[in-house]
Design an enzyme around this catalytic site. Structure first.
Site, mmCIF file in Angstrom:
data_model
loop_
_atom_site.group_PDB
_atom_site.id
_atom_site.type_symbol
_atom_site.label_atom_id
_atom_site.label_comp_id
_atom_site.label_asym_id
_atom_site.label_seq_id
_atom_site.Cartn_x
_atom_site.Cartn_y
_atom_site.Cartn_z
ATOM 1 N N CYS A 126 -13.467 -2.053 5.854
ATOM 2 C CA CYS A 126 -12.789 -1.305 5.017
ATOM 3 C C CYS A 126 -13.329 -0.265 4.027
ATOM 4 O O CYS A 126 -12.499 0.719 3.458
ATOM 5 C CB CYS A 126 -11.978 -2.093 4.192
ATOM 6 S SG CYS A 126 -10.502 -3.224 5.300
ATOM 7 N N LYS A 137 -4.469 1.353 14.609
ATOM 8 C CA LYS A 137 -4.265 2.405 13.378
ATOM 9 C C LYS A 137 -5.100 3.766 13.676
ATOM 10 O O LYS A 137 -5.966 3.750 14.417
ATOM 11 C CB LYS A 137 -4.909 1.768 12.025
ATOM 12 C CG LYS A 137 -6.374 1.292 12.242
ATOM 13 C CD LYS A 137 -6.753 0.624 10.917
ATOM 14 C CE LYS A 137 -7.962 -0.208 11.110
ATOM 15 N NZ LYS A 137 -8.598 -0.903 9.930
ATOM 16 N N LYS A 157 -6.562 7.245 11.773
ATOM 17 C CA LYS A 157 -6.896 7.884 10.385
ATOM 18 C C LYS A 157 -7.631 8.979 10.293
ATOM 19 O O LYS A 157 -8.360 9.596 11.349
ATOM 20 C CB LYS A 157 -7.910 6.793 9.755
ATOM 21 C CG LYS A 157 -7.559 5.307 9.391
ATOM 22 C CD LYS A 157 -8.449 4.520 8.922
ATOM 23 C CE LYS A 157 -8.129 3.103 8.578
ATOM 24 N NZ LYS A 157 -8.897 2.127 7.736
ATOM 25 N N CYS A 178 -14.748 -3.760 -0.947
ATOM 26 C CA CYS A 178 -13.302 -4.083 -0.643
ATOM 27 C C CYS A 178 -12.708 -5.328 -1.206
ATOM 28 O O CYS A 178 -13.525 -5.839 -2.180
ATOM 29 C CB CYS A 178 -13.295 -4.612 1.104
ATOM 30 S SG CYS A 178 -14.032 -6.084 1.237
ATOM 31 N N ARG A 237 -2.062 6.727 9.448
ATOM 32 C CA ARG A 237 -2.400 6.121 8.048
ATOM 33 C C ARG A 237 -2.219 7.288 6.987
ATOM 34 O O ARG A 237 -2.234 8.375 7.127
ATOM 35 C CB ARG A 237 -3.504 5.380 7.721
ATOM 36 C CG ARG A 237 -3.560 4.092 9.025
ATOM 37 C CD ARG A 237 -2.473 2.930 8.405
ATOM 38 N NE ARG A 237 -2.872 1.788 9.169
ATOM 39 C CZ ARG A 237 -3.487 0.703 8.827
ATOM 40 N NH1 ARG A 237 -4.374 0.884 7.906
ATOM 41 N NH2 ARG A 237 -3.645 -0.284 9.877
ATOM 42 N N CYS A 249 -15.679 -8.926 5.328
ATOM 43 C CA CYS A 249 -15.852 -9.127 6.775
ATOM 44 C C CYS A 249 -16.263 -7.873 7.518
ATOM 45 O O CYS A 249 -16.432 -6.785 6.892
ATOM 46 C CB CYS A 249 -14.295 -9.485 7.251
ATOM 47 S SG CYS A 249 -13.116 -7.960 7.122
ATOM 48 N N CYS A 271 -7.451 -11.258 0.419
ATOM 49 C CA CYS A 271 -7.410 -10.601 1.859
ATOM 50 C C CYS A 271 -7.443 -11.693 2.678
ATOM 51 O O CYS A 271 -8.165 -12.734 2.635
ATOM 52 C CB CYS A 271 -8.607 -9.895 2.097
ATOM 53 S SG CYS A 271 -8.635 -9.231 3.735
ATOM 54 N N ARG A 328 0.819 -1.112 -0.003
ATOM 55 C CA ARG A 328 -0.073 -0.037 0.067
ATOM 56 C C ARG A 328 0.838 1.179 0.022
ATOM 57 O O ARG A 328 1.723 1.566 0.758
ATOM 58 C CB ARG A 328 -0.880 0.151 1.252
ATOM 59 C CG ARG A 328 -1.942 1.172 1.139
ATOM 60 C CD ARG A 328 -2.808 1.040 2.349
ATOM 61 N NE ARG A 328 -3.627 -0.232 2.551
ATOM 62 C CZ ARG A 328 -4.143 -0.659 3.236
ATOM 63 N NH1 ARG A 328 -3.815 -0.313 4.555
ATOM 64 N NH2 ARG A 328 -4.719 -1.817 3.173
#
Length: 1498
Positions: A1404, A1132, A1134, A1355, A1062, A1400, A1361, A993
């Site tokens: 995302c 994380k 954001k 996603c 991120r 899931c 994934c 990424r």
């Protein structure tokens, strides 16, 4: 108007006449035989044939033969065939026919064949010539009618003298030119010594003598033909024996022939010509159709014109290329050299002519002849006319003379192409896939002998559909053809036709039919055409049987049902008959369903059976694995004389299965060797190719045994060494059984010194919990003196199960009550075993499940189903249960640990070791916090892992640490299970990424990512919901190179993943560039300010292997992370920036959301700050929930960076580090309370937030199409479905965007949106035509998608994934397609509905904010969420749990209908559902699980 007698007026006529004179056979390639007389070269050839003109090289007693060959009848292969009979063959063709015949041209280059090529009309594509540059032909270009005549002669003389092929090409301008006299045969005959010619074709001389010029001295005579005043002849004789054509290079031979032409016709030709001033400072080398226009314009230039001192270079001999001759014509005064290439589709950044020029200029042997190496600038040459040529010249010269000239500018307009404006995604019709391919390949020639639409006079389909009926139909047709042959022979013998042309065609057809020639259809079509013009009774009678005149490709199509009994089905009879009939057998059994089929009805391998018969062509194909191989097999089967059997894979359970399902099943079958791709031709391999060609990687054991028995495998391996390496494994249960036994034996040997009672612990685990529990149990068992062994269930040989004394099995639950992947094979074997005796075995089972995961009453059976099923089955097989089944429930206060201790204590008691031994001092399980702290500032052992060639993966700890470097370990989950069954590790690769804060990339950066995806990834990349790039499929050995390449493009991957801040997301804002620029700058500043220092990143990825400066663990350097510390953040972090009225970044979904506030003049003043947004949850864990950010207040733009820092620091110090499920800022704020959190932030800031400024959002979608900003620059928002940049056969988005990136200049940029789309930004007005043309050419300007599709996102999910449990981007387009027609009927086609899908619950693509969301629960099963806010301000809520596709459609369609009928003006779908009471609003994340509409019976 026709030219006067004795004159020619077109270049094609001139070349055609020369071709006729210098050939025994001329093949005239035409698109349509009926239209041939009016096309290209054909007019002159027809006249030569009509007047029976004698040729120069044809045998004295014969005339040259001229054959018209359609372009789709493999004309260049016909030329190879003709060479077996004739020594002198010429071809006339258009340039569009060349590239498809490259393989044949490579062979023709070795013979004295001349191909006269007329470039396509309009704007010809000269890449059709440059693509042939490496085939060995001499390539000669002519520029006028006179040159076309002269150089056609030269081409034939050169071919005859060297014995090598020549391609003579030219552009035929529209209309006629001033006529010139036809060639003078008496003069050009002197160029050929008839006595030196050898006739008879390759059968007699194999052209081995190369038709060399004889060794006697030849002195060219002065020509006597008429000359124009400016055409002077050479009075002196030239001794041609000074050139020995047997040893001379092709270029030397070409020069010699040009010199001979000069003596003969008085006109001089060189490899390169220069036109213009000898003191020019700039020169243009032009390889295209408008060179003469440039020359004329420059010659008319005045002293004031910018191009008055510009020269033009033209290329007459393109191959062989002479650097020496090129440098000789370039004036020493030239400082700038432009190279203009005319190609429709430039496949590389630098064109082939440009590379030739650069190579020539850098040739050390020739540098001394030039004063200095000029600056070289490449151009792409488009359409120019007399009105635009001067303007184009000025632009070219201005650019080339600038200090920094721009490369690859397009000069003039591009070629126009028909564009399908009605493009839309379509789902293939599975049941007709192969028949459609047959129609594509064979067209009208195709005859399906057992087609379901045949008229069979009421015969039952059960009869007409079987192989024997098809064979009977073939034999009946053969009988009819025999009768037809008798009629035709009678017609010829009795001279029933007065038209001799018909008689000739009848005789030709009979001969071709006797030989089984592939040309039968072509001659038959021509014969039918002639018969239709004949009014006789015999003609009418024959026309009633017209179908028999066509050489058909006969096919019998059936299913794998024929393979159960080859005798009864009739397949055996077809193979044994030896008849020229093809059988296509479609096997639809899914790979994953193969074990459930009736074992007593075993299918036979028809391919292997036919190969053993040794008279049949056999191929195994799978269109969803290799379309090209399938086409090739069909063609080869048709050409094979005798039976052909093609077995084709098309796995599906139902005909309504999606292409995605078929693709997955096919990948598994081919990768495992269950369905190998191969082609078998039993004929002797005269071509040098092997009889057996393996087109996939793995081979079934049965086929491998056959090849070894036939002694072909070793032969192929010797001849084609790569073949042996292609066979990666055999598909065999014995292999897996042996591997499991070896694993068990290894453990047994390891523990052989233990004296305690044995205990075998088996586990099945996807997420790792069951595995960790099993290994902990093993440690504790050892502490009690037991000889404990722990293995995955699938690693244990089931046949040895009865020999165990004490057996413990721990299994978790996957999907809808399924075993985890590493336990499924074990379960299938135990479940189906009929002879397994477990009476000596003591056993117990413990299961891990979630009683709320399937909340509906009818789904309760899925709770801990694997443990329950296994417990019951072991008891049936005779095993003795020593401890009752233990069931751990994730809903218990301590999860599975609530029930586990009691179960374990009972186990020790049952084994008699409850009172002995001390507790083992067990090391605590390592957590992500441990990995970070112990990683030495994120170094870990990544370097060591990258150098470990024994695996494609990294260690668990390095995998976690690598995330901070922007890298995720993944594998191809479509084939994970069967690779494990083969004893292979997963097909590991990595996702990278990119960190690209603000989402803005230059065209050069776009091109760099595109190139990395092709050279190091899986040829695709993805635009993410954080406005950056993701690259997939990067294998470990390419990982470092890929990251280096990303950094070389002035991008990086630092903290693109991991527990740090991120990529900062920013609005695309196409309508206001100044404001966007300012907001984007804040995104970059925030990102850079919060970026970890991460010294390890540069050490690991950006240094060379031998760089002594790199810093590694153990050096004296001490790292320092001023903002993060050694443990970084709990999770994380954001940040996103939005600009009202648009919220395409979903500003409320992030840890920090910044809402830009502008004053009355539109100037940015500051930001409203929201905090605590987060999307990740865990299914059925009500302690986890999504949350929208809470408003903290307003800050000025000068303080915004500091605010982001302080919020992050509070999260660093107060976030939950013990349980990552609750580690995000959303839980920190709810734990602290919003007011206390705000006060804490203000305390660190030293000032208070101001009152929130007013704002409003209108939507959170992108708005597609063109918009002009305040500066007059243009922006185009492009729909990219689910962000995937990937070419497909019908939609080449990746290529299109690459071409646009190459075309746009100046301030142009790519902006990536939070909805996974692309904005082409800052397009200047002068670039608009080129950009619009490219958008149209690649179908990127299509905005006619439905509002639902345009507002959707998904996603990645499968197959890459690691945490996906359901499909995402591969499935959402299919699901939307099943709604669109219904929505259109309701009048809702253009209404926007925010719809998102994830594999899931991690969130995302921010599904919890969508009006409609489908969140993966298990494969093919989703939780259906409704009621999100259209502008991203409100969470949705669970409406139905665990729905499949059919159920989801049944729910959504009535709701959409009700919305269409009952909605208020402008009311969005989510708002409507709440207003009418379908769903309750979610106003607070902590209330997300309350008042759900789903049925949930406890």
């Amino acid at each position: 108007m026709a030219p006067p007698i004795g004159f020619v007026s077109t270049r094609e006529d001139a070349a055609a006449r020369i071709a006729y004179l210098f050939s025994e056979t001329v093949l005239s390639v035409q698109p349509n035989l009926k239209a041939a007389p009016a096309i290209g070269f054909q007019h002159a050839l027809d006249r030569m044939v009509y007047h029976k003109v004698r040729g120069i090289v044809a045998r004295r007693e014969t005339l040259p033969s001229v054959y018209n060959v359609r372009y789709n009848a493999d004309p260049f292969l016909a030329a190879i065939d003709e060479l077996s009979r004739s020594s002198f063959v010429s071809i006339t063709a258009t340039s569009s026919t060349l590239q498809a015949a490259v393989t044949h041209l490579a062979k023709l280059a070795k013979f004295p064949v001349v191909i006269h090529v007329s470039m396509s009309r309009g704007l010809p594509d000269f890449s059709e010539i440059t693509s042939l540059r490496q085939l060995g032909f001499t390539l000669i270009q002519s520029f006028s009618l006179r040159e076309a005549q002269d150089l056609a002669i030269a081409s034939h003389v050169l071919a005859i003298r060297t014995g090598k092929g020549v391609i003579h090409f030219f552009h035929q301008p529209d209309g006629e030119e001033i006529p010139i006299p036809v060639e003078e045969v008496n003069q050009i005959e002197k160029l050929i010594d008839r006595n030196a010619l050898v006739y008879g074709g390759t059968e007699r001389c194999a052209v081995a003598r190369n038709i060399y010029w004889n060794d006697i001295a030849v002195v060219a005579e002065k020509p006597t033909m008429k000359e124009s005043a400016d055409e002077k002849t050479n009075d002196g004789p030239v001794d041609l024996t000074k050139v020995d054509y047997r040893t001379a290079s092709l270029f030397q031979a070409t020069e010699s022939v040009f010199e001979l032409m000069s003596v003969t016709v008085g006109r001089t030709y060189k490899a390169f010509d220069y036109h213009g001033a000898r003191n020019a400072d700039t020169a243009l080398l032009i390889f295209g159709s408008c060179a003469q226009n440039f020359i004329t314009s420059i010659s008319l230039a005045g002293w004031g014109d910018i191009y008055s001192k510009v020269g033009v270079i033209t290329v007459r001999v393109y191959r062989p290329w002479s650097a020496k001759k090129l440098l000789a014509v370039i004036p020493r005064s030239v400082q700038r050299l432009g190279v203009l290439e005319q190609a429709h589709h430039q496949t590389t950044k630098w064109g082939p002519i440009l590379l030739d020029v650069i190579s020539s200029l850098n040739n050390d042997n020739d540098l001394s002849k030039a004063a200095a190496i000029p600056v070289v600038v490449g151009y792409q040459l488009g359409h120019l006319d007399n009105k635009t040529i001067r303007q184009a010249l000025r632009g070219i010269v201005q650019n080339i003379q600038s200090e920094t000239p721009i490369q690859n500018l397009v000069v003039g307009g591009r070629a126009s192409h028909d564009v399908d404006r009605e493009y839309q995604l379509e789902q293939p019709e599975l049941e007709t896939a192969y028949s459609k391919m047959l129609y594509t390949v064979f067209g009208d020639r195709l005859s399906i002998l057992n087609a379901i639409d045949r008229d069979d006079a009421g015969i039952p389909r059960t009869i007409t559909g079987n192989p024997e009926y098809g064979l009977g139909a073939y034999l009946a047709r053969e009988d009819e053809k025999k009768m037809l042959v008798s009629k035709l022979q009678k017609a010829i013998d009795e001279k029933l036709f007065t038209n001799q042309e018909i008689n000739d065609l009848l005789l030709q057809w009979l001969l071709l039919n006797r030989d089984g020639s592939s040309k039968l259809s072509e001659v038959g079509a021509e014969l039918i055409s002639k018969l239709e013009t004949d009014s006789s009774e015999i003609a009418k009678e024959l026309l009633n049987e017209r179908v028999l005149f066509l050489g058909t490709s006969s096919w019998i199509i059936g299913s794998d049902a024929w393979s159960y009994d080859l005798g009864t089905s009739g397949v055996h009879n077809i193979i044994a008959s030896g008849k020229n009939v093809n059988v296509l057998i479609i096997d639809s059994q899914p790979y994953t369903a193969r074990a459930t089929k009736n074992a007593f009805r075993r299918k036979k391998d028809i391919g292997l059976y036919a190969m053993n018969y040794s008279n049949s062509y056999v191929a195994s194909i799978a269109v969803y694995s290799s379309y090209t191989q399938a086409i090739q097999a069909f063609i080869e089967a048709d050409k094979f004389t005798g039976p052909s059997v093609v077995i084709a894979y098309l796995p599906y359970n139902e005909e309504t299965d999606s292409a995605l399902t078929v693709l997955q099943e096919t990948k598994k079958a081919v990768d495992s060797g269950y369905w190998p791709l191969y082609r078998w031709d039993p004929r002797p391999d005269e071509s040098g190719l092997p009889n057996f060609q393996l087109d996939s990687q793995a081979l079934k054991r049965e086929l491998k045994d056959f090849l070894e028995r036939e002694n072909h495998l070793s032969q192929v391996a010797r001849r084609v060494p790569v073949f042996g390496g292609n066979i990666s494994g055999s598909y065999s249960s014995e292999l897996r059984k042996q591997q499991r036994k070896m694993a068990k034996d290894a453990y047994s040997n390891l523990l052989g010194g233990l004296t305690g009672p044995p205990l075998t612990i088996l586990f099945a685990s996807d997420g790792g919990s069951a595995e960790s529990l099993a290994k902990r149990l093993q440690r504790r068992a050892k502490g009690r003196g037991l000889g404990a062994v722990v293995l995955a269930m699938d690693d244990f040989p089931v046949e040895d199960l009865g020999a165990e004394e004490n057996l413990v099995i721990i299994t978790s639950t996957a999907g809808q009550g399924e075993f985890p992947q590493n336990g499924r094979n074990f379960w299938e074997a135990v479940k189906s075993s009929m002879d397994l005796n477990l009476t000596p075995v003591n056993y117990t089972v413990f299961g891990l499940g979630d009683s709320h995961y399937w909340p509906r009453k009818q789904d309760k059976v899925y709770y801990n189903k694997p443990a329950k099923d296994l417990n019951h089955r072991l008891e049936i097989l005779g095993a003795k249960r020593i401890v009752e089944l233990g069931l751990g429930d994730a809903q218990d206060p301590d999860g599975y640990q609530t029930a586990y201790p009691t179960w374990e204590a009972q186990l020790w008691k049952a084994l008699g070791v409850d009172g002995i031994g001390a507790l083992v001092d067990e090391p605590p399980s390592l957590t992500n916090e441990d990995f970070k702290v112990q990683s030495n500032y994120l170094r870990g052992t990544i370097v060591k892992g990258l150098n470990d060639e024994s695996t494609g993966a990294l260690s668990t700890s390095d995998f976690q640490v690598a995330k901070f470097h922007g890298v995720y370990l993944q594998d191809d989950r479509d084939i994970r299970e069967q690779r494990k069954a083969h004893g292979l590790e997963p097909a590991y690769y990595f996702m990278i990424r990119v960190r690209m804060s603000g989402g803005v990339a230059t065209p050069a950066q776009w091109l760099a990512i595109d190139e990395i995806a092709d050279s190091m990834g899986n040829h695709t990349f993805k635009v993410t919901t954080r406005g950056t790039y993701q690259l997939h499929g990067v294998i470990k050995k390419k990982l470092k190179t890929a990251i280096k390449a990303i950094n070389a493009a002035l991008l990086d991957t630092i903290a693109a993943c991991g527990d740090a801040n991120r990529n900062v997301l920013c609005t695309g804002l196409p309508y206001n560039s100044a404001l966007h620029k300012e907001l984007n700058s804040y995104a970059r500043v925030i990102s850079d300010h919060l970026l970890p220092t991460l010294t390890a990143y540069h050490e690991i990825w950006l240094t060379d292997d031998n760089d002594e400066k790199k810093l590694v663990a153990g050096n004296a350097v001490v790292d320092f992370e001023p903002l993060y510390g050694p443990a970084y953040l709990p999770r994380k972090f954001k940040i996103a920036i939005a600009m009202p009225p648009f919220n395409e970044v979903d500003v409320f979904a992030h840890d920090v959301g910044l809402i830009a506030i502008v004053d009355d003049e539109g100037k940015l003043t500051g930001f409203n700050v929201v905090a605590g947004g987060g999307m990740g949850i865990t299914h059925n864990n009500k302690k986890t929930y999504p949350r929208t950010g809470s408003m903290l207040g307003y800050v000025t733009k000068e303080d915004v960076v500091l605010v982001c820092e302080k919020i992050m620091l509070i999260q660093r110090d107060n976030g939950n580090r013990k349980d990552r499920k609750y580690g995000r800022l959303q839980y920190t704020i709810d734990a602290m309370g919003l007011d206390d959190f705000r006060l804490k932030v203000e305390e660190l800031l030293g000032f208070r937030f101001e009152e929130t400024r007013s704002f409003s959002f209108e939507s959170n979608i992108d708005h597609f199409g063109w918009v002009k900003d305040e500066r007059g620059l243009n922006h185009f928002t492009l729909f990219v479905e689910n962000g995937r940049i990937m070419d497909t056969p019908g939609f080449r988005i990746k290529t299109g965007l690459r071409e646009i990136a190459l075309a746009i200049k100046g301030e142009a940029e790519f902006r990536l949106t939070g909805n996974q789309h692309v904005i082409l930004s800052n397009i200047a007005e002068e670039e608009m035509p080129a950009v619009k043309r490219l958008l149209a050419e690649y179908k990127l300007d299509n905005r006619q998608f439905s509002g639902l599709r345009l507002s959707s996102s998904a996603c990645v999910a499968f197959p890459t994934c690691a945490v996906a449990i359901a499909e995402g981007e591969r499935y959402l387009p299919i699901f939307i397609s099943k709604l669109e027609a219904y929505l259109e009927d309701l009048g809702l086609r253009h209404d926007s509905v925010i719809m998102r899908m994830t594999g899931c619950p991690n969130g995302c693509v921010r599904p919890w904010l969508a009006e409609v969301a489908m969140v993966g629960k298990a494969y093919g099963v989703y939780n259906l969420m409704l009621g999100g806010g259209y502008v991203g301000q409100r969470l949705n809520k669970l409406y139905r749990s665990s729905v499949n596709e059919e159920q989801a459609l049944e729910i959504l369609k009535p709701l959409f209908k009700r919305w269409a009928l009952e909605r208020a003006e402008g009311e969005h779908f989510g708002d409507f559902l709440i207003r009418v009471g379908v769903i309750k609003p979610t106003l607070d994340g902590k209330k997300f699980h309350d008042d759900v509409a789903v049925e949930n019976e406890e």
